[in-house]
Scaffold this motif. Structure first.
Motif, PDB file in Angstrom:
ATOM      1  N   TYR A  42       0.836  -1.204   0.000  1.00  0.00           N
ATOM      2  CA  TYR A  42       0.000   0.000   0.000  1.00  0.00           C
ATOM      3  C   TYR A  42       0.871   1.254   0.000  1.00  0.00           C
ATOM      4  CZ  TYR A  42      -3.022   3.736   1.690  1.00  0.00           C
ATOM      5  OH  TYR A  42      -3.670   4.928   1.818  1.00  0.00           O
ATOM      6  N   ILE A  43       1.831   1.330   0.924  1.00  0.00           N
ATOM      7  CA  ILE A  43       2.670   2.521   1.027  1.00  0.00           C
ATOM      8  C   ILE A  43       3.504   2.716  -0.238  1.00  0.00           C
ATOM      9  CG2 ILE A  43       4.645   3.538   2.229  1.00  0.00           C
ATOM     10  CD1 ILE A  43       2.062   3.813   3.783  1.00  0.00           C
ATOM     11  N   THR A  44       4.178   1.660  -0.669  1.00  0.00           N
ATOM     12  CA  THR A  44       5.059   1.787  -1.823  1.00  0.00           C
ATOM     13  C   THR A  44       4.270   1.850  -3.117  1.00  0.00           C
ATOM     14  OG1 THR A  44       6.657   0.482  -0.559  1.00  0.00           O
ATOM     15  CG2 THR A  44       7.161   0.856  -2.866  1.00  0.00           C
ATOM     16  N   GLY A  45       3.092   1.222  -3.131  1.00  0.00           N
ATOM     17  CA  GLY A  45       2.243   1.324  -4.302  1.00  0.00           C
ATOM     18  C   GLY A  45       1.776   2.744  -4.533  1.00  0.00           C
ATOM     19  N   ARG A  46       1.542   3.503  -3.472  1.00  0.00           N
ATOM     20  CA  ARG A  46       1.141   4.901  -3.609  1.00  0.00           C
ATOM     21  C   ARG A  46       2.333   5.804  -3.895  1.00  0.00           C
ATOM     22  NH1 ARG A  46      -2.150   7.620   0.986  1.00  0.00           N
ATOM     23  NH2 ARG A  46      -2.048   9.315  -0.541  1.00  0.00           N
ATOM     24  N   ALA A  47       3.413   5.612  -3.152  1.00  0.00           N
ATOM     25  CA  ALA A  47       4.529   6.553  -3.234  1.00  0.00           C
ATOM     26  C   ALA A  47       5.624   6.127  -4.201  1.00  0.00           C
ATOM     27  CB  ALA A  47       5.134   6.764  -1.848  1.00  0.00           C
ATOM     28  N   GLY A  48       5.531   4.919  -4.750  1.00  0.00           N
ATOM     29  CA  GLY A  48       6.574   4.445  -5.652  1.00  0.00           C
ATOM     30  C   GLY A  48       6.746   5.289  -6.898  1.00  0.00           C
ATOM     31  N   ALA A  49       5.718   6.058  -7.262  1.00  0.00           N
ATOM     32  CA  ALA A  49       5.820   6.943  -8.431  1.00  0.00           C
ATOM     33  C   ALA A  49       6.860   8.027  -8.218  1.00  0.00           C
ATOM     34  CB  ALA A  49       4.460   7.574  -8.723  1.00  0.00           C
ATOM     35  N   VAL A 113     -14.170   9.305 -19.623  1.00  0.00           N
ATOM     36  CA  VAL A 113     -13.845  10.533 -20.360  1.00  0.00           C
ATOM     37  C   VAL A 113     -13.875  11.746 -19.434  1.00  0.00           C
ATOM     38  CG1 VAL A 113     -14.686  12.135 -22.120  1.00  0.00           C
ATOM     39  CG2 VAL A 113     -14.541   9.696 -22.623  1.00  0.00           C
ATOM     40  N   LEU A 114     -14.915  11.873 -18.626  1.00  0.00           N
ATOM     41  CA  LEU A 114     -15.049  13.031 -17.741  1.00  0.00           C
ATOM     42  C   LEU A 114     -13.961  13.038 -16.671  1.00  0.00           C
ATOM     43  CD1 LEU A 114     -18.934  13.203 -17.289  1.00  0.00           C
ATOM     44  CD2 LEU A 114     -17.480  14.657 -18.724  1.00  0.00           C
ATOM     45  N   VAL A 115     -13.670  11.883 -16.106  1.00  0.00           N
ATOM     46  CA  VAL A 115     -12.620  11.798 -15.087  1.00  0.00           C
ATOM     47  C   VAL A 115     -11.273  12.169 -15.698  1.00  0.00           C
ATOM     48  CG1 VAL A 115     -11.310  10.203 -13.643  1.00  0.00           C
ATOM     49  CG2 VAL A 115     -13.795  10.156 -13.596  1.00  0.00           C
ATOM     50  N   GLU A 116     -10.989  11.670 -16.872  1.00  0.00           N
ATOM     51  CA  GLU A 116      -9.711  11.979 -17.528  1.00  0.00           C
ATOM     52  C   GLU A 116      -9.589  13.463 -17.853  1.00  0.00           C
ATOM     53  OE1 GLU A 116      -8.918   7.621 -19.622  1.00  0.00           O
ATOM     54  OE2 GLU A 116      -9.907   9.217 -20.756  1.00  0.00           O
ATOM     55  N   ARG A 117     -10.685  14.086 -18.233  1.00  0.00           N
ATOM     56  CA  ARG A 117     -10.650  15.526 -18.492  1.00  0.00           C
ATOM     57  C   ARG A 117     -10.346  16.305 -17.217  1.00  0.00           C
ATOM     58  NH1 ARG A 117     -16.170  16.886 -21.352  1.00  0.00           N
ATOM     59  NH2 ARG A 117     -15.533  18.992 -20.732  1.00  0.00           N
ATOM     60  N   ALA A 118     -10.934  15.887 -16.104  1.00  0.00           N
ATOM     61  CA  ALA A 118     -10.676  16.551 -14.830  1.00  0.00           C
ATOM     62  C   ALA A 118      -9.221  16.366 -14.405  1.00  0.00           C
ATOM     63  CB  ALA A 118     -11.624  16.015 -13.758  1.00  0.00           C
ATOM     64  N   VAL A 119      -8.701  15.163 -14.565  1.00  0.00           N
ATOM     65  CA  VAL A 119      -7.311  14.886 -14.207  1.00  0.00           C
ATOM     66  C   VAL A 119      -6.365  15.757 -15.034  1.00  0.00           C
ATOM     67  CG1 VAL A 119      -5.484  13.147 -14.362  1.00  0.00           C
ATOM     68  CG2 VAL A 119      -7.696  12.551 -13.353  1.00  0.00           C
ATOM     69  N   ALA A 120      -6.625  15.857 -16.319  1.00  0.00           N
ATOM     70  CA  ALA A 120      -5.747  16.637 -17.199  1.00  0.00           C
ATOM     71  C   ALA A 120      -5.773  18.120 -16.844  1.00  0.00           C
ATOM     72  CB  ALA A 120      -6.161  16.444 -18.650  1.00  0.00           C
ATOM     73  N   ALA A 121      -6.919  18.620 -16.369  1.00  0.00           N
ATOM     74  CA  ALA A 121      -7.060  20.047 -16.062  1.00  0.00           C
ATOM     75  C   ALA A 121      -6.600  20.405 -14.656  1.00  0.00           C
ATOM     76  CB  ALA A 121      -8.521  20.468 -16.234  1.00  0.00           C
ATOM     77  N   ALA A 122      -6.365  19.424 -13.808  1.00  0.00           N
ATOM     78  CA  ALA A 122      -6.047  19.684 -12.405  1.00  0.00           C
ATOM     79  C   ALA A 122      -4.714  20.417 -12.267  1.00  0.00           C
ATOM     80  CB  ALA A 122      -6.005  18.375 -11.632  1.00  0.00           C
ATOM     81  N   ASP A 123      -4.650  21.303 -11.284  1.00  0.00           N
ATOM     82  CA  ASP A 123      -3.423  22.031 -10.956  1.00  0.00           C
ATOM     83  C   ASP A 123      -2.643  21.210  -9.941  1.00  0.00           C
ATOM     84  OD1 ASP A 123      -1.427  23.752 -10.204  1.00  0.00           O
ATOM     85  OD2 ASP A 123      -2.739  25.427  -9.702  1.00  0.00           O
ATOM     86  N   ALA A 124      -1.422  20.813 -10.296  1.00  0.00           N
ATOM     87  CA  ALA A 124      -0.625  19.938  -9.437  1.00  0.00           C
ATOM     88  C   ALA A 124       0.301  20.695  -8.491  1.00  0.00           C
ATOM     89  CB  ALA A 124       0.201  18.983 -10.301  1.00  0.00           C
ATOM     90  N   SER A 125       0.194  22.019  -8.439  1.00  0.00           N
ATOM     91  CA  SER A 125       1.076  22.805  -7.570  1.00  0.00           C
ATOM     92  C   SER A 125       0.971  22.354  -6.121  1.00  0.00           C
ATOM     93  CB  SER A 125       0.712  24.294  -7.665  1.00  0.00           C
ATOM     94  OG  SER A 125       0.802  24.757  -8.992  1.00  0.00           O
ATOM     95  N   GLY A 126       2.105  22.057  -5.498  1.00  0.00           N
ATOM     96  CA  GLY A 126       2.124  21.628  -4.099  1.00  0.00           C
ATOM     97  C   GLY A 126       1.623  20.225  -3.873  1.00  0.00           C
ATOM     98  N   MET A 127       1.448  19.441  -4.957  1.00  0.00           N
ATOM     99  CA  MET A 127       0.932  18.079  -4.842  1.00  0.00           C
ATOM    100  C   MET A 127       1.867  17.119  -5.583  1.00  0.00           C
ATOM    101  SD  MET A 127      -3.097  18.883  -5.515  1.00  0.00           S
ATOM    102  CE  MET A 127      -3.824  20.400  -4.880  1.00  0.00           C
ATOM    103  N   PRO A 128       3.053  16.849  -5.028  1.00  0.00           N
ATOM    104  CA  PRO A 128       4.054  16.051  -5.743  1.00  0.00           C
ATOM    105  C   PRO A 128       3.600  14.634  -6.065  1.00  0.00           C
ATOM    106  CG  PRO A 128       4.682  16.346  -3.440  1.00  0.00           C
ATOM    107  CD  PRO A 128       3.542  17.266  -3.696  1.00  0.00           C
ATOM    108  N   LEU A 129       2.829  14.038  -5.182  1.00  0.00           N
ATOM    109  CA  LEU A 129       2.406  12.661  -5.430  1.00  0.00           C
ATOM    110  C   LEU A 129       1.427  12.586  -6.604  1.00  0.00           C
ATOM    111  CD1 LEU A 129       3.033   9.908  -4.325  1.00  0.00           C
ATOM    112  CD2 LEU A 129       1.122  10.129  -2.744  1.00  0.00           C
TER     113      LEU A 129
END
Length: 246
Positions: A42-49, A113-129
């Motif tokens: 669980y831990i490494t599966g989430r943070a391994g990226a 499709v809708l989820v992927e559009r939201a993911v692509a538009a999301a601002d990743a500032s301050g969210m390294p994971l």
């Protein structure tokens, strides 16, 4: 619906669906095949990226899991398998779960499709994971797999936004967990050991942090517009009920 309203309405389903695969017995079997525990997976599966980083960095990125518990899982896995391999295995299990559970969900292709559009538009500032996971290639091919992989990403986005909001509210991650719906049991599940600070004074701050979380996550849903945002909430509600019924 406004973007903030979409964020608030979709958050419970995203949080639930985005991690549902981690509790699947088949996912836990994958951990055993890798020679590591379910917790290490669980831990490494989430943070391994994040790659080959130190446990302290992982704890900072995860935020709501106690640093000692993070180190237990991360270091144990690292002695057996590379973090990137565990992350890839975790993503594969997420996609497999999506194919098994969501494939027969009505309009799952539209959800993906809708989820992927939201993911692509999301601002990743301050969210390294979240940023690290969004940069990872995905082999999700079917609509069910794509929806599951996208929901996992949205979950990391919400979690990252909440961590930023909690710190802005002047709370520690432990205080935020204690003031949440699961209270001390949630803190124990995240590896925090008692004694715990009093919860009473924290509740108002946590409510403020929840509102800020929605505000930080809102840009992801701005790209959808009011109609598609409302449709996403509707599809997420149906997906959560569908998954719970399986």
């Amino acid at each position: 619906m406004t973007p903030e309203q979409v964020a608030a309405a979709s958050k419970p389903a995203v949080l639930a669906l985005g991690e549902a695969y981690t509790r699947c017995p088949i996912t836990l079997r994958r951990a055993r095949l890798l020679g590591i525990s379910g917790w290490a997976f669980y831990i490494t599966g989430r943070a391994g990226a994040l790659g080959d980083v130190r446990a302290e960095t992982v704890a900072a990125a995860l935020g709501f899991v106690a640093p000692d518990a993070v180190a237990d899982g991360w270091d144990a896995a690292a002695r057996t398998v590379r973090p990137s391999e565990v992350a890839a295995a975790s993503l594969a299990e997420c996609c497999r779960w999506g194919e098994d559970i969501l494939a027969d969900l009505p309009r799952v292709d539209r959800l993906a499709v809708l989820v992927e559009r939201a993911v692509a538009a999301a601002d990743a500032s301050g969210m390294p994971l979240f940023a690290a996971w969004r940069a990872m290639p995905s082999e999700a091919g079917t609509s069910g797999a794509r929806a599951a992989a996208g929901l996992r990403l949205l979950r990391e986005h919400f979690t990252g936004a909440h961590l930023v909001a909690v710190r802005a509210a002047g709370m520690t991650p432990l205080e935020a967990v204690l003031a949440g719906p699961e209270g001390e049991s949630g803190a124990m599940a995240c590896g925090w050991s008692p004694p715990y600070p009093p919860v009473g004074p924290l509740v108002r701050r946590r409510l403020w942090a929840e509102a800020v979380t929605n505000r930080l996550a809102a840009p992801a849903f701005t790209a959808l517009g009011p109609a598609d945002g409302a449709e996403l909430v509707e599809l997420l509600t149906a997906a959560q009920a569908h998954a719970q019924g399986r």
